[in-house]
Design a protein around this motif. Sequence first.
Motif, PDB file in Angstrom:
ATOM      1  N   VAL A   1      15.861  -3.296  -1.166  1.00  0.00           N
ATOM      2  CA  VAL A   1      15.325  -2.051  -1.576  1.00  0.00           C
ATOM      3  C   VAL A   1      14.188  -2.255  -2.392  1.00  0.00           C
ATOM      4  N   SER A   2      14.074  -3.177  -3.464  1.00  0.00           N
ATOM      5  CA  SER A   2      12.791  -3.425  -4.235  1.00  0.00           C
ATOM      6  C   SER A   2      11.694  -3.473  -3.217  1.00  0.00           C
ATOM      7  N   ALA A   3      11.865  -4.646  -2.283  1.00  0.00           N
ATOM      8  CA  ALA A   3      10.683  -4.772  -1.255  1.00  0.00           C
ATOM      9  C   ALA A   3      10.513  -3.554  -0.534  1.00  0.00           C
ATOM     10  N   LEU A   4      11.224  -2.667  -0.042  1.00  0.00           N
ATOM     11  CA  LEU A   4      10.981  -1.522   0.624  1.00  0.00           C
ATOM     12  C   LEU A   4      10.222  -0.560  -0.226  1.00  0.00           C
ATOM     13  N   TRP A   5      10.725  -0.406  -1.348  1.00  0.00           N
ATOM     14  CA  TRP A   5      10.234   0.549  -2.545  1.00  0.00           C
ATOM     15  C   TRP A   5       8.518   0.128  -2.776  1.00  0.00           C
ATOM     16  N   ASN A   6       8.607  -1.211  -2.864  1.00  0.00           N
ATOM     17  CA  ASN A   6       7.291  -1.500  -3.227  1.00  0.00           C
ATOM     18  C   ASN A   6       6.252  -1.585  -2.093  1.00  0.00           C
ATOM     19  N   LEU A   7       6.631  -1.816  -1.036  1.00  0.00           N
ATOM     20  CA  LEU A   7       5.844  -1.671   0.144  1.00  0.00           C
ATOM     21  C   LEU A   7       5.349  -0.242   0.539  1.00  0.00           C
ATOM     22  N   ALA A   8       6.153   0.602   0.333  1.00  0.00           N
ATOM     23  CA  ALA A   8       6.013   1.892   0.211  1.00  0.00           C
ATOM     24  C   ALA A   8       4.744   2.478  -0.847  1.00  0.00           C
ATOM     25  N   TYR A   9       4.935   1.808  -2.058  1.00  0.00           N
ATOM     26  CA  TYR A   9       3.978   2.231  -3.021  1.00  0.00           C
ATOM     27  C   TYR A   9       2.583   1.608  -2.684  1.00  0.00           C
ATOM     28  N   ASP A  10       2.409   0.401  -2.357  1.00  0.00           N
ATOM     29  CA  ASP A  10       1.265  -0.282  -2.208  1.00  0.00           C
ATOM     30  C   ASP A  10       0.528   0.390  -0.696  1.00  0.00           C
ATOM     31  N   GLY A  11       1.593   0.324   0.319  1.00  0.00           N
ATOM     32  CA  GLY A  11       0.940   0.769   1.517  1.00  0.00           C
ATOM     33  C   GLY A  11       0.802   2.065   1.822  1.00  0.00           C
ATOM     34  N   GLY A  12       1.409   2.992   1.040  1.00  0.00           N
ATOM     35  CA  GLY A  12       0.815   4.486   0.797  1.00  0.00           C
ATOM     36  C   GLY A  12      -0.335   4.473   0.227  1.00  0.00           C
ATOM     37  N   TRP A  13      -0.482   3.753  -0.941  1.00  0.00           N
ATOM     38  CA  TRP A  13      -1.676   4.115  -1.767  1.00  0.00           C
ATOM     39  C   TRP A  13      -2.795   3.499  -0.901  1.00  0.00           C
ATOM     40  N   GLY A  14      -2.818   2.531  -0.183  1.00  0.00           N
ATOM     41  CA  GLY A  14      -3.965   1.900   0.389  1.00  0.00           C
ATOM     42  C   GLY A  14      -4.250   2.693   1.644  1.00  0.00           C
ATOM     43  N   MET A  15      -3.173   2.804   2.451  1.00  0.00           N
ATOM     44  CA  MET A  15      -3.664   3.589   3.721  1.00  0.00           C
ATOM     45  C   MET A  15      -4.083   4.948   3.426  1.00  0.00           C
ATOM     46  N   GLY A  16      -3.469   5.785   2.523  1.00  0.00           N
ATOM     47  CA  GLY A  16      -4.126   6.938   1.949  1.00  0.00           C
ATOM     48  C   GLY A  16      -5.516   6.858   1.871  1.00  0.00           C
ATOM     49  N   ALA A  17      -5.922   6.016   1.009  1.00  0.00           N
ATOM     50  CA  ALA A  17      -7.308   5.971   0.637  1.00  0.00           C
ATOM     51  C   ALA A  17      -8.265   5.797   1.833  1.00  0.00           C
ATOM     52  N   ILE A  18      -7.751   4.789   2.854  1.00  0.00           N
ATOM     53  CA  ILE A  18      -8.773   4.619   3.755  1.00  0.00           C
ATOM     54  C   ILE A  18      -8.699   5.859   4.759  1.00  0.00           C
TER      55      ILE A  18
END
Length: 391
Positions: A338-355
């Motif tokens: 759960v912790s890994a998924l949640w953090n991947l969603a956090y960082d991945g969404g943040w990064g892909m959204g900006a690109i």
Amino acid sequence: MTTTCEIPTVQVATAERLVTGRFGRLLVMVFGSGLSMYLLTSVVPLYLAANGSGGIGAGLSTGAMMLSAVGVELLVPRMLARWGCQVVLGLGLVLLGAPSLVLLTTASLPAVLAVCVVRGAGLAILVVGAVALVADLTPAARRGEGLGIYGIAVGVPAVIGLPLGVYLTNRIGFDALFVLAAFSSLAGLVTLVGLPARVSAEEQHVKVLGGVRRSGLLMPTFVFAAVTVAAGISVTFLPLAVAADKHSLVATALLLQAATAPGARWLAGRYGDRVGPAKLLAPALVLAALGAGSLVLIGNPIAIVVGSTLFGLGFGAAQNLTLTMMYHRVPNSRYGQVSALWNLAYDGGWGMGAIIFGAVVAGAGYPLAFGLTALVVAAAVVPAVKALQPS
């Protein structure tokens, strides 16, 4: 960037001291490294824009850092097991801080992106490594409280750094900010003395994507990623979308966004325990979508301030509610997943959204791009409402 882990309840009360010298040093290190990150989160895109690489370049800078963090996060547990906490955390501090000094010599887009990639790796090391140490440095009976204090040490740098970095660009200049960010991280090296060489917990290998759909983790992961897309966009592009002579307005908006999120996160947890997190998730997403949508009126100062505040409230609440829902849907043995998924969603969404946003802005302009961002968040309301319906 945020990391969370679940700690089992201990029923025996104790007066054992919580903030010991070693835990205090860890908190100082976390605060300094967080400040190093957030001081430059909105400033690097401004630096690129001032040197002719705005728009797509700005989005790539944020995306490069956060996606680098996503990749390295999966490697940190093995690094800790092999080299120990002091060495790994020291490496993280150097990787996050030292590359900022490279920006004193160049504004070339490839060089800036390389700096962002290296800083993202340092950020990932520090986040995962610090959380791994919290359990060792706090009494078992007060570990939840210790994680709360750790959360403050992680959150306060965002409240300070996001608006301060933008504000200081016109006061002390980019070069002084780059030095300040480097010093803020590298100064943490002195706090490593006395920290445990290794964590006592055994390394756990988590299949992050295993059984996601069957366990009900897919929906909250998707919903949270949609909100973090907008979060990454706001801190990256709001300073670029507003005229340079109005950076104080942007600093105020970012301050309100960063300051309201922790309070909303706490309130969502408090009331979510009473009524269930699923009942509060859709309203939180509506607030976030309204906040993101208000930036369509990017020329209106009231819309910017009110929108940033609404988004901060919705984003903070969504952080707590999605994570709580995920923990409720799995046994204790899968809390790491759960912790890994949640953090991947956090960082991945943040990064892909900006690109992606940077590419859209180049062709459509800021108002339309902010409108599309709001639609992404609003679309997440649908699965959140469906989660309330009996299966």
